[in-house]
Design an enzyme around this catalytic site. Sequence first.
Site, PDB file in Angstrom:
ATOM      1  N   SER A   1       0.831  -1.287   0.067  1.00  0.00           N
ATOM      2  CA  SER A   1       0.024  -0.095   0.035  1.00  0.00           C
ATOM      3  C   SER A   1       0.871   1.253   0.045  1.00  0.00           C
ATOM      4  O   SER A   1       1.588   1.614  -0.996  1.00  0.00           O
ATOM      5  CB  SER A   1      -0.861  -0.138   1.218  1.00  0.00           C
ATOM      6  OG  SER A   1      -2.045   1.035   0.973  1.00  0.00           O
TER       7      SER A   1
ATOM      8  N   LYS B   1      -0.877  -4.363  -3.302  1.00  0.00           N
ATOM      9  CA  LYS B   1      -1.883  -3.764  -2.973  1.00  0.00           C
ATOM     10  C   LYS B   1      -1.980  -2.487  -3.527  1.00  0.00           C
ATOM     11  O   LYS B   1      -1.329  -1.367  -3.141  1.00  0.00           O
ATOM     12  CB  LYS B   1      -1.923  -3.573  -1.501  1.00  0.00           C
ATOM     13  CG  LYS B   1      -3.616  -2.980  -1.086  1.00  0.00           C
ATOM     14  CD  LYS B   1      -3.543  -3.125   0.583  1.00  0.00           C
ATOM     15  CE  LYS B   1      -4.719  -1.966   1.014  1.00  0.00           C
ATOM     16  NZ  LYS B   1      -4.675  -0.639   0.540  1.00  0.00           N
TER      17      LYS B   1
ATOM     18  N   ASP C   1       9.929   5.882 -10.102  1.00  0.00           N
ATOM     19  CA  ASP C   1       9.591   6.586 -11.275  1.00  0.00           C
ATOM     20  C   ASP C   1      10.388   7.882 -11.484  1.00  0.00           C
ATOM     21  O   ASP C   1      10.540   8.306 -12.583  1.00  0.00           O
ATOM     22  CB  ASP C   1       8.108   6.896 -11.294  1.00  0.00           C
ATOM     23  CG  ASP C   1       7.313   5.418 -11.213  1.00  0.00           C
ATOM     24  OD1 ASP C   1       8.064   4.471 -11.818  1.00  0.00           O
ATOM     25  OD2 ASP C   1       6.103   5.582 -11.072  1.00  0.00           O
TER      26      ASP C   1
END
Length: 710
Positions: free
Chosen positions: A467, A492, A478
Amino acid sequence: MSKKSLWILIAWLIAAQAFAFDSQNLSSPLSPQPQQSEAALLSAQILSRYHYKPQPLDDAMSAKIFDRYLQSLDRERSFFTQADIDSFAAARTRLDDAILRQDLRIPFAIFARYQQRITEQLSYARELLKQTPDFTIQESYFYAREKAPWAKSEDEIRDLWRRRVKNDWLRLKLAGKTDAAIRTTLDKRYENTLNRVAKFKSEDVFQIFMNAYAMTMDPHTSYMDPRAAEDFDIAMRLSLVGIGAVLQERDEYTTIRELVTGGPAARSGKLKVGDRIVGVAQGAGEPFTDVLGWRLDDVVKLIRGAKDSVVALDILPAEAGPDGKHRTVSLVRKKISMEEQSAKKSVIEVHDGKLTRRIGVITLPTFYEDFEARSKGDTNFKSAARDVARLLGELKKDKAEAVLIDLRNNGGGSLSAAIELTGLFIDKGPVVQQRNSQGEVRVENDTQAGYAWSGPMAVLINRASASASEIFAAAIQDYGRGLVLGETSYGKGTVQNVARLNEIIHQEKPALGELKMTIAQFFRINGGTTQLRGVTPDIALPSASDPEEFGESSADNALPWTQIPAAKYSPAGHPEALLPVLRARHDARTARDKDYQYLVEDIARFSAERKKKQISLNEAERRAERDAQEARIKARKSGKDSAAQRTAHQDDGLQADERAITADLAEEKAQKKARDVLLTESAHILGDELGLIKADPRLAVLALPAAAKH
């Protein structure tokens, strides 16, 4: 989710009017309460309209709830027989009616049968202890039964329990216990289980059933009764009002396992580990409530209370026998910070030739945030991001050259804390995207310009990182802001919101609990999602996890992986340019690291054993396996701080509450002090990156953000 079945209260029950088990009528003191029926209906109305993937509560949904409810009760299929399952058949399409008509007798009746079967099997297990098993027979205990068929007969379920008891006995026998001691230990174990069974309440039945419904929607939607909701709030804010003691249930006693440093219990100097709480009074001189044999959560509820109020404890000292002299201790309740779950820092020194690199490590167990204090304007509210920012400042003073954020076993928490934490390592910009049930996409941004840390960094994750941990790791990856090391994360990628049922209908009592419901899906800023696939590390480290058994991919109703357009963002760096060299150095170094290779060997052996899903009950075979393990341990002697020492103890056959508390704590302390192979190697990888950057300024331009390129 836990794979252990719940052990529940013994009782005979009358089935619901619309439901019968082979014409048997059973009755039980456990029955649904009016507020539970109200909470169930309200939850159904919310789930069927506002869930991310809403589904009607109809016969088809009822069948899914039915299967998940049975799985929740008897996951390892050790209690129900096929005959039981057949007798429940009429309920398969009636659970929707039970909720919509506010008549929950059907799930309570199913629960009653489960209670009955537990009692029968545990009683049978105790009877088996009167005979000594024959360990010369060639047979096995098949322990992984989640996907096994239901036992076809009573004889088959009895044979399963005979093998289970035999395995319990053999474990203790191999640990050197006598037959007499084994009988005493196991009889007490099974008796304690029955005692715990007798303490279950209507609230427990309702929560299990409602979670069967909620988790049929998706793996992360759940119902929390009032007490579970309170515990959830405590976990998020990392504080509570109490005495500062970690308690454990042991042989019907509420026992002190640890004292929180600085808490009222520790400061009093009148309590110690092993002391037993047998009574609780709400103030000095007030009458005591006898809590011997109580459920632990009920005792905790009595001990917690308003800040600065007094609680008195009737204590049976650790060294006293059952009839020993008691003493009374009065304490003033205070706000207790759960510092064990707070962010912590350390520094690891790694050597690069004659140079020593200082790698700062920040360990973050959860993404916590005190929402209530923040909403009230408290400038000192507890927050993971605030604590990490402070620790980064301290690491600068410690002359750390790079920072490793350890998110292993961090299951997530506050979304805002994850966004703010990311903002400490990027200038500003998008961190994560959310798509709601209408398909609308919202971008969550870090709006604070500047870096709390602009130097080299990495994130260490494992399969249990989920999460919010995945949001942070994905954003760092990224942006090219740092390396991601470890295992592929949990997977998740969904957003949950907590709905307080009482607030929705504008009433205070009775307490109806809370619904934690999936309302959106996370997407990375590159457009992909962490859902199902998780975050893939740049450099993989050994993993003992099986994706089929743990992680989002193990759930039968997980949302699929998908993709949306990328957000507008500019990468801060391109550390992937360094990866070929870093991987080569990692491979060369770990090939020489005995502890690392031992870990790889142990994981391979563990994975092979796990796939067998059964264990021999032949003593000679088990002794040969134990001797081989001892030989491996002996051959691994490589210093007292070696990671191999963590597996140097043999199975003692005992459960956690059967060992001395002091021995348990000593074992935990030894585990914490043992060398963490993966953490050490991660620090070495960061040290390698530092060396490359300092040796070639062109690499610094690629690997670091502009703020650090000098």
